[in-house]
Enzyme design. Sequence first.
Site, PDB file in Angstrom:
ATOM      1  CD  GLU A  97      14.828 -13.823   4.632  1.00 48.87           C
ATOM      2  OE1 GLU A  97      14.027 -14.214   5.367  1.00 48.87           O
ATOM      3  OE2 GLU A  97      15.568 -12.682   4.973  1.00 48.87           O
TER       4      GLU A  97
ATOM      5  CG  ASP B 146      -1.874   1.420   1.321  1.00 55.14           C
ATOM      6  OD1 ASP B 146      -2.813   1.123   0.489  1.00 55.14           O
ATOM      7  OD2 ASP B 146      -1.467   1.921   2.485  1.00 55.14           O
TER       8      ASP B 146
HETATM    9  C1  GLC Z   1      -3.934   3.557  -0.511  1.00 58.71           C
HETATM   10  C2  GLC Z   1      -5.214   2.757  -0.524  1.00 58.71           C
HETATM   11  C3  GLC Z   1      -6.449   3.349  -0.012  1.00 58.71           C
HETATM   12  C4  GLC Z   1      -6.112   3.815   1.561  1.00 58.71           C
HETATM   13  C5  GLC Z   1      -4.689   4.507   1.440  1.00 58.71           C
HETATM   14  C6  GLC Z   1      -4.274   4.559   2.727  1.00 58.71           C
HETATM   15  O1  GLC Z   1      -4.254   4.357  -1.502  1.00 58.71           O
HETATM   16  O2  GLC Z   1      -5.411   1.894  -1.530  1.00 58.71           O
HETATM   17  O3  GLC Z   1      -7.501   2.682   0.206  1.00 58.71           O
HETATM   18  O4  GLC Z   1      -7.095   4.537   1.854  1.00 58.71           O
HETATM   19  O5  GLC Z   1      -3.700   3.903   0.757  1.00 58.71           O
HETATM   20  O6  GLC Z   1      -3.840   3.512   3.259  1.00 58.71           O
END
Ligand code: GLC
Length: 535
Positions: free
Chosen positions: A256, A202
Amino acid sequence: MTQPLWWQSGVVYQIYPRSYLDTDGDGIGNIAGITEKVGYLHDVLRVDAVWLSPFFPSPMADFGYDVSNYVDVDPQFGSLADFDALTAALHGRGMKIIIDYVINHTSDRHPWFVESRSSRDNPRRDWYVWADAGPDGSPPNNWQSIFGGGAWERDEQTGQYYLHSFLKEQPDLNWRNPEVEAAMFDVLRFWMERGVDGFRIDAAHLIMKDPAMRNNPPNPAHTGAPDEYDAFLHPHDKGHEDIHATFRRLRSVLDEYSEQSPRMAVAEIHIFDWPVWASYYGSDLDEIHMPFNFGLLFGPWTSETVRTVVDSVEGAIQPDAWPNYVLGNHDVSRLASRLGTEQARVATMLLLTLRGTPTLYYGDELGMQDVPIPVEKLQDPAGHGVPGQGRDAERTPMQWTSGPHAGFCPPNVEPWLPVSADADRVNVEVERNDPRSMLTLTARLLSLRRSSPALALGAYRPRESEDGTVVYEREADGESWLIALNLTSDPRTVLLPGTKPGQVLSTHLDRESVDGLDPLVLRPNEGLVIQIEGA
Ligand code: GLC
């Protein structure tokens, strides 16, 4: 190419766990609900891997993207035993599991942050990005939050500011601190030990910031309010070059475990400068296996956009790097709402016939639409309670049946977001039995791709064609397919001399052959996948 790996030959399907299937009657989807639908994923759709958005313990300020414990399951979604059962069910059918890895920030309730904010000399103080106020008490610099407002929150108790690139409930981790890196790498190990095959990272390129924390320069192209995120260029609050060394180390953690079975990382990287984007594969292909390619998600839906994105991506990546495409996710308006139901079919044909791993967003295989959410039911904090804003519209319950709540939750329970009004027609039950439905089209494209090395892994060759159309070939080992897509609602003619058509799949699902290719008439909103005879 050398022996392809699962994430190269396969198709990924993203599930937003809150919205897939609620088996315990609280109006919120859960992991056991996904396990119950493994048959659908494997037998009906036939996808190869499932990516789950976060299911970890969380105060749910950002619906799980604010993690308070990286190594457990939130009780709303079930337990670690439920997760193990899902993993076993997927693996039992030869499918893979990818989970979200929320790397840039934790929840403000994560014990790490609770400690960090408790005093300036707490050993975990430096696990997050803290800075002193300016001389007049103002925030340390001009960085803005992606969700609106400034990116700094003043902590009364210790008198410093902490950085939050998203909500103030999502403080940014300090990835320059080796202890943070070690702790976060242990999270990867924890899940790989449990059998996880891959991670969707993310907000990946946000983790490394300018160490001097300089102000971002203004964006000269911006016309909106002066303090918006887009009012600035962002050279200093993300993507600092030190990130590549971090990702090389992250890759070695995945490696790993890869002898046992190959692991992978796909990363959310919103960069549209393609050479910069491609740098996240690593100069020796030793960083992220695939930075997500969002090129087809934004910008106008025209033949020019599609050609430019595909050619730029193909041109930017090294010969052994593997491309990928995506048309929908939990952060953007649904495909069928953006493009309309007809062009959504053409776009799905594109996604499933390009060279590169496709990621499908749950419900797009049915043609699910954005659902208008009444103000009193809005959930997404990123929408600030403004109707039409936020991401609830594309996160509504999966539509399984024509029954109450589309079969998502028991009839007497209110789902966490409203079910679409079209759910009596647009659902798995109805569409499975309709030979022309979007589900049938998606399943047929997936099955064709699965049966054809040329479509799954072959070379990509663009062909010149009239404006409004996109035409290309896929070829491997003497097998060849031609894909001709009409991105307009008018008929279009393409001339493809010297090629003899074999079997045909039309987005309209009403013809299995064409008279010839010179000329080939594409009906309005029609896409065709055509086998080339004697190639
Ligand atoms: C990314 C995710 C989104 C989230 C953001 C903060 O963009 O896809 O849904 O709100 O990160 O984690």
